[in-house]
Write a protein that holds these residues in place. Sequence first.
Motif, PDB file in Angstrom:
ATOM      1  N   GLU A   1      16.354  85.249  47.977  1.00 50.52           N
ATOM      2  CA  GLU A   1      15.175  86.106  48.139  1.00 50.52           C
ATOM      3  C   GLU A   1      14.952  86.962  46.904  1.00 50.52           C
ATOM      4  OE1 GLU A   1      15.289  86.628  53.017  1.00 50.52           O
ATOM      5  OE2 GLU A   1      16.333  88.068  51.710  1.00 50.52           O
ATOM      6  N   ALA A   2      16.045  87.417  46.280  1.00 49.68           N
ATOM      7  CA  ALA A   2      15.895  88.183  45.041  1.00 49.68           C
ATOM      8  C   ALA A   2      15.344  87.308  43.933  1.00 49.68           C
ATOM      9  CB  ALA A   2      17.246  88.778  44.638  1.00 49.68           C
ATOM     10  N   LEU A   3      15.831  86.059  43.832  1.00 52.20           N
ATOM     11  CA  LEU A   3      15.334  85.142  42.807  1.00 52.20           C
ATOM     12  C   LEU A   3      13.878  84.767  43.079  1.00 52.20           C
ATOM     13  CD1 LEU A   3      15.984  83.344  40.333  1.00 52.20           C
ATOM     14  CD2 LEU A   3      16.752  81.583  41.939  1.00 52.20           C
ATOM     15  N   SER A   4      13.542  84.614  44.343  1.00 53.68           N
ATOM     16  CA  SER A   4      12.173  84.234  44.697  1.00 53.68           C
ATOM     17  C   SER A   4      11.188  85.369  44.471  1.00 53.68           C
ATOM     18  CB  SER A   4      12.135  83.799  46.157  1.00 53.68           C
ATOM     19  OG  SER A   4      10.809  83.605  46.592  1.00 53.68           O
ATOM     20  N   ALA A   5      11.639  86.615  44.635  1.00 53.19           N
ATOM     21  CA  ALA A   5      10.773  87.793  44.463  1.00 53.19           C
ATOM     22  C   ALA A   5       9.543  87.714  45.369  1.00 53.19           C
ATOM     23  CB  ALA A   5      10.365  87.948  43.003  1.00 53.19           C
ATOM     24  N   GLY A   6       9.769  87.232  46.596  1.00 47.53           N
ATOM     25  CA  GLY A   6       8.686  87.210  47.572  1.00 47.53           C
ATOM     26  C   GLY A   6       7.738  86.043  47.446  1.00 47.53           C
ATOM     27  N   ARG A   7       8.021  85.091  46.576  1.00 46.07           N
ATOM     28  CA  ARG A   7       7.083  83.983  46.385  1.00 46.07           C
ATOM     29  C   ARG A   7       7.263  82.867  47.418  1.00 46.07           C
ATOM     30  NH1 ARG A   7       8.195  81.226  42.205  1.00 46.07           N
ATOM     31  NH2 ARG A   7      10.238  82.141  41.757  1.00 46.07           N
ATOM     32  N   HIS A   8       8.382  82.879  48.173  1.00 44.11           N
ATOM     33  CA  HIS A   8       8.646  81.810  49.133  1.00 44.11           C
ATOM     34  C   HIS A   8       9.060  82.388  50.481  1.00 44.11           C
ATOM     35  CE1 HIS A   8       9.749  80.343  45.038  1.00 44.11           C
ATOM     36  NE2 HIS A   8       9.082  79.247  45.421  1.00 44.11           N
ATOM     37  N   GLN A   9       8.918  81.574  51.498  1.00 47.63           N
ATOM     38  CA  GLN A   9       9.441  81.907  52.817  1.00 47.63           C
ATOM     39  C   GLN A   9      10.780  81.189  52.994  1.00 47.63           C
ATOM     40  OE1 GLN A   9       6.691  81.391  56.054  1.00 47.63           O
ATOM     41  NE2 GLN A   9       4.909  81.972  54.789  1.00 47.63           N
ATOM     42  N   ILE A  10      11.839  81.967  53.146  1.00 43.57           N
ATOM     43  CA  ILE A  10      13.190  81.408  53.200  1.00 43.57           C
ATOM     44  C   ILE A  10      13.778  81.652  54.593  1.00 43.57           C
ATOM     45  CG2 ILE A  10      15.501  81.448  52.177  1.00 43.57           C
ATOM     46  CD1 ILE A  10      14.221  82.486  49.593  1.00 43.57           C
ATOM     47  N   ALA A  11      14.211  80.584  55.238  1.00 42.14           N
ATOM     48  CA  ALA A  11      14.779  80.679  56.591  1.00 42.14           C
ATOM     49  C   ALA A  11      16.222  80.192  56.564  1.00 42.14           C
ATOM     50  CB  ALA A  11      13.966  79.842  57.572  1.00 42.14           C
ATOM     51  N   LEU A  12      17.057  80.812  57.422  1.00 41.18           N
ATOM     52  CA  LEU A  12      18.467  80.455  57.497  1.00 41.18           C
ATOM     53  C   LEU A  12      18.852  80.213  58.954  1.00 41.18           C
ATOM     54  CD1 LEU A  12      21.395  80.177  56.402  1.00 41.18           C
ATOM     55  CD2 LEU A  12      21.588  82.677  56.628  1.00 41.18           C
ATOM     56  N   VAL A  13      19.528  79.087  59.224  1.00 39.97           N
ATOM     57  CA  VAL A  13      20.036  78.766  60.551  1.00 39.97           C
ATOM     58  C   VAL A  13      21.531  78.468  60.423  1.00 39.97           C
ATOM     59  CG1 VAL A  13      19.942  77.158  62.494  1.00 39.97           C
ATOM     60  CG2 VAL A  13      17.830  77.843  61.328  1.00 39.97           C
ATOM     61  N   VAL A  14      22.358  79.189  61.166  1.00 36.80           N
ATOM     62  CA  VAL A  14      23.809  78.983  61.150  1.00 36.80           C
ATOM     63  C   VAL A  14      24.263  78.672  62.569  1.00 36.80           C
ATOM     64  CG1 VAL A  14      26.050  79.994  60.632  1.00 36.80           C
ATOM     65  CG2 VAL A  14      24.072  80.551  59.186  1.00 36.80           C
ATOM     66  N   GLU A  15      24.726  77.439  62.783  1.00 35.16           N
ATOM     67  CA  GLU A  15      25.170  77.029  64.113  1.00 35.16           C
ATOM     68  C   GLU A  15      26.597  76.485  64.125  1.00 35.16           C
ATOM     69  OE1 GLU A  15      22.342  74.200  65.498  1.00 35.16           O
ATOM     70  OE2 GLU A  15      20.679  75.648  65.627  1.00 35.16           O
ATOM     71  N   ALA A  16      27.165  76.200  62.950  1.00 34.88           N
ATOM     72  CA  ALA A  16      28.529  75.672  62.871  1.00 34.88           C
ATOM     73  C   ALA A  16      29.498  76.793  62.532  1.00 34.88           C
ATOM     74  CB  ALA A  16      28.607  74.562  61.828  1.00 34.88           C
ATOM     75  N   GLY A  17      30.788  76.470  62.577  1.00 36.31           N
ATOM     76  CA  GLY A  17      31.820  77.474  62.332  1.00 36.31           C
ATOM     77  C   GLY A  17      32.193  77.588  60.869  1.00 36.31           C
ATOM     78  N   ASP A  18      33.385  78.141  60.635  1.00 38.81           N
ATOM     79  CA  ASP A  18      33.844  78.384  59.268  1.00 38.81           C
ATOM     80  C   ASP A  18      34.427  77.118  58.655  1.00 38.81           C
ATOM     81  OD1 ASP A  18      33.089  80.982  59.633  1.00 38.81           O
ATOM     82  OD2 ASP A  18      35.118  81.723  60.084  1.00 38.81           O
ATOM     83  N   LEU A  19      34.592  77.165  57.313  1.00 42.49           N
ATOM     84  CA  LEU A  19      35.161  76.058  56.553  1.00 42.49           C
ATOM     85  C   LEU A  19      36.538  76.439  56.025  1.00 42.49           C
ATOM     86  CD1 LEU A  19      32.291  74.548  54.343  1.00 42.49           C
ATOM     87  CD2 LEU A  19      33.677  73.339  56.016  1.00 42.49           C
ATOM     88  N   LEU A  20      37.326  75.423  55.679  1.00 47.71           N
ATOM     89  CA  LEU A  20      38.610  75.624  55.017  1.00 47.71           C
ATOM     90  C   LEU A  20      38.475  75.133  53.581  1.00 47.71           C
ATOM     91  CD1 LEU A  20      41.024  74.281  57.790  1.00 47.71           C
ATOM     92  CD2 LEU A  20      40.451  76.661  57.278  1.00 47.71           C
ATOM     93  N   GLY A  21      38.775  76.003  52.629  1.00 50.59           N
ATOM     94  CA  GLY A  21      38.648  75.597  51.232  1.00 50.59           C
ATOM     95  C   GLY A  21      38.573  76.792  50.305  1.00 50.59           C
ATOM     96  N   ALA A  22      38.062  76.528  49.091  1.00 51.79           N
ATOM     97  CA  ALA A  22      37.940  77.561  48.064  1.00 51.79           C
ATOM     98  C   ALA A  22      36.554  78.188  48.155  1.00 51.79           C
ATOM     99  CB  ALA A  22      38.182  76.960  46.681  1.00 51.79           C
ATOM    100  N   GLU A  23      36.493  79.466  48.462  1.00 48.57           N
ATOM    101  CA  GLU A  23      35.199  80.134  48.650  1.00 48.57           C
ATOM    102  C   GLU A  23      34.386  80.135  47.366  1.00 48.57           C
ATOM    103  OE1 GLU A  23      33.343  84.381  50.235  1.00 48.57           O
ATOM    104  OE2 GLU A  23      35.497  83.951  50.419  1.00 48.57           O
ATOM    105  N   SER A  24      35.050  80.316  46.211  1.00 47.92           N
ATOM    106  CA  SER A  24      34.303  80.375  44.950  1.00 47.92           C
ATOM    107  C   SER A  24      33.614  79.040  44.659  1.00 47.92           C
ATOM    108  CB  SER A  24      35.245  80.735  43.806  1.00 47.92           C
ATOM    109  OG  SER A  24      36.276  79.765  43.690  1.00 47.92           O
TER     110      SER A  24
END
Length: 429
Positions: free
Chosen positions: A294-317
């Motif tokens: 949203e910061a990169l878009s600076a209001g130029r796009h509509q951004i939606a997020l859906v989270v339905e699965a759980g966590d992952l195992l791995g390297a966060e970076s």
Amino acid sequence: MSTALIQTLALTLGGALPALVLGVLVSPAWGWALFAAVLLLQLLLGLRYFSRLESWSRHPSPTHALEGAGVWDEVFSRLHRHERELRALIARRDLDLRQVAAAGQAIVDGIITLDADNRIGWCNRTAEQQLGLDLRSDRGQPIANLVRQPAFVAYLAAGDFARPLRLNAVRNDEQVLSIHVLPYAGGERLMQVRDVTQSERLDRMRRDFVANVSHELRTPLTVLSGFLETLRELPLEPAERDRYLALMAEQSDRMQRIVQDLLTLSTLESSPPPPESERVAMPALLEKLKRDAEALSAGRHQIALVVEAGDLLGAESELTSAFGNLISNAVRYTPAGGHIAIAWKPQGRGAEFSVSDDGPGIDAAHIPRLTERFYRADLGRSRETGGTGLGLAIVKHALSRHQARLEIASALGAGSRFSAHFPPARLAP
């Protein structure tokens, strides 16, 4: 003198003594008759045993023992023993040949034996596949009559085998073979056929990579050099000078991004595998990436997020880098007013991360090469958006280190969808 000859002489003398005594006491004729009868008996026994030997010699068998008496028994025993030893020797030789042939079949390279006239003696299945041969029908045939590529025929005719020959496979033009001929066993030759397709591809990628890096860095360096020369030699108004400095800073930032992405790729390639016990909180991670988008878009796009699965195992970076690149690409390439959907959902026993947009889309011809370093479907637009050409290469490496695969679905004018599919082993319990 052999034992058999001594025994034969003893039997003859044993028959001659009674004949001599009979000839002296009775009559010489009776003596000679007895001696002739003894000799005839020995001859008949010899013919009998010779007949057995002749019959056995037609079909010698170590399980069928010859039987005889006296001298013949000793001879038959030796023949029987030699037959067993010879068959054991032949069995060991056959076993050695089978093992050598099996080893030749197990070798990953193609192996072909040739005589002095370059006629095929033997080859393994790998060589049959590589050169289109069939040993059952091609044995004894000149190999130049079967592999008729001019470069190969000239290579054999020249007889200079100090360097291997690079050749495209008969049945697959994309497969590159390295052919090396080695002399052995006097006038025989051993031909080694090695598949070097992967090394050729890697070498080409290395050359392309060096050329692309040089090109990508040369452009901003040329701009910086030109601006520096202008600032040094020309008197400029403060506003114009500031504009030049801003452009120089922009080119400097671009080079810094390229170097940083190169370092990231190098780290991904050389680092140990990501941990399988470190838990990555996906809702928090994706919320942060959505705010960055949203910061990169600076209001130029509509951004939606859906989270339905759980966590992952791995390297966060690494996951942050991979997901962040996919999301930022969607923001950069989607025109103002467009929609971007970020989703993290279950998929079978695993899970899927996806980024969809309704932007201009990508021509299908470019999709297979999008993850190559510095490959751009639209060079002009990529440079305008500030991309380095390394983002999707980083995504591919980061995902593969987590046993995930990247799928790209896009069409011109229909938007794009980038999805990462994670196996069940990478999902946190």
